[in-house]
Design an enzyme around this catalytic site. Sequence first.
Site, PDB file in Angstrom:
ATOM      1  N   ASP A 290      -0.563   4.162  -0.488  1.00 13.87           N
ATOM      2  CA  ASP A 290       0.104   5.277   0.355  1.00 13.87           C
ATOM      3  C   ASP A 290       1.336   4.744   1.252  1.00 13.87           C
ATOM      4  OD1 ASP A 290      -1.504   6.809  -1.122  1.00 13.87           O
ATOM      5  OD2 ASP A 290      -2.544   7.630   0.835  1.00 13.87           O
ATOM      6  N   HIS A 432      -2.628   1.118   1.593  1.00  6.92           N
ATOM      7  CA  HIS A 432      -1.241   1.363   2.156  1.00  6.92           C
ATOM      8  C   HIS A 432      -0.138   0.272   1.836  1.00  6.92           C
ATOM      9  CE1 HIS A 432      -3.951   4.217   3.992  1.00  6.92           C
ATOM     10  NE2 HIS A 432      -2.934   5.251   4.410  1.00  6.92           N
TER      11      HIS A 432
END
Length: 480
Positions: A290, A432
Amino acid sequence: MTKLATFASGSRRGLYINKRRSRKKSLKPFLFIVVLLLIAAAIFAGRGKIAGYFEGIKKDEFAFSFNSPQNWNEYSEICEINKKFAVGIRYPLINDATNKAIENDSKQIVDELKSEIKQFKTGKGENRTVYTADFSVVPSGESFVSVVYSIHRVSPLREIDDIQYRTRIYNTATGESLTGEDIFNENFAVAVSHNVTEFFGKNPQYAPETYTPLFIDNTKPKVENFRNFSFSGNNLLIHFGAGEIFPSDMGAVIAQVPISEVFSDMKINVTGFTPPKYDVNSPMVALTFDDGPYAPSTSRILDALEKVGGRATFFVLGARVGAEAETIKRGDQLGCEYGNHTWNHANLSKLSQDMILQEINSTNDAIKQITGKDSLLLRAPYAEIGSVASSIAGKPFIGWSIDTEDWMKKDSQAIIDSVLTEIADGDIVLMHDLYPSTAVAAETIIAQLSQRGFQLVTVSELMAAKGKTLVPGKVHYHAK
């Protein structure tokens, strides 16, 4: 059982073919000359009463069940009618390159049908044998088509009224007519034999008949048993006429074989089928990242994926996409998937309908401008969706089954341990790609999972492989 086209023979048959008239003997030579002149006039002029007369024979004796094929407007036909039989075929006109081959094949089919008819006794007039063939066309791949002829055989003396098949495959770019030997290697028959037996064995109507000599003999792994085939989507269709593998009263049948089952035996890919990049029978997981892209970290992750032939799903922020176009292009070329994480990492549950759509649509547009593809998946920042976003997003939301908490830990070993100690087939892992510590951890995670036999696939591939349907507005956490 396939839906079969039927054809009707005309009611005016006796009026033309069986009608006899008596004439005085002295008029015969004169009448003979007149008839010859009229026939010649019809041939060279193409019109007139005599032309209409013979056209009437053709249409009435040889009436197709509909005016034009359901999926094709341009066609021609070959008809041959005499006292003992009527044979005809209607065939498609596709393009200049292909039409000659189609015409030649159609003539060959007519000759085959005539040869079959001549092998048995046939009646006259109303007891005449009538074979009529009509077609369907199915495009496959970029420049190939399958033409399937359904042949309605009616032979009153032999008490036959059934459907048989002939199929042809054409390369519409070159005009070439392709045979099974052109398309498949010698292992083709083995794979098809197994799949045909399995296909009918699963159907309660046909399963008992798969043990009969008729079925066993005519589905043995011999090329000649499977000469009538066509392609439709990602399936190979094997056509069997009435009486070929089942009793005649069970009609004509079609077996469906996935292209994936015979793709390795194909010399030419005539379907446009692309084999999946994964094995559905081996374990697989989806790594997701992400908040990126961020080239220094994302590029290291892409390097690690490329080494093992893996892919991942990146849920990107629209605001970052434009500056990272080259990184996104590289991931797209490697087969990675790009999902939507909103434009500014917005909490969707706190936004109005218009603001939600702006966050989602602007990110979609940014991704498509680079990859040329629509973004099919959504991941809500903070895992906050709300009822409004759920109802208007129009895309499935993707959650996760393993949260590495890398954004908080920023400890490569801790991230590695959180994945490798818990990972299982069907998991979706959250990371992430903004953080260097995550990139370092991902390099080890990717290498280790590959060594353990896990396939690294995108979320969409994972769900498809596991038979999971992605539902718009719903959150999907894994594919276990």
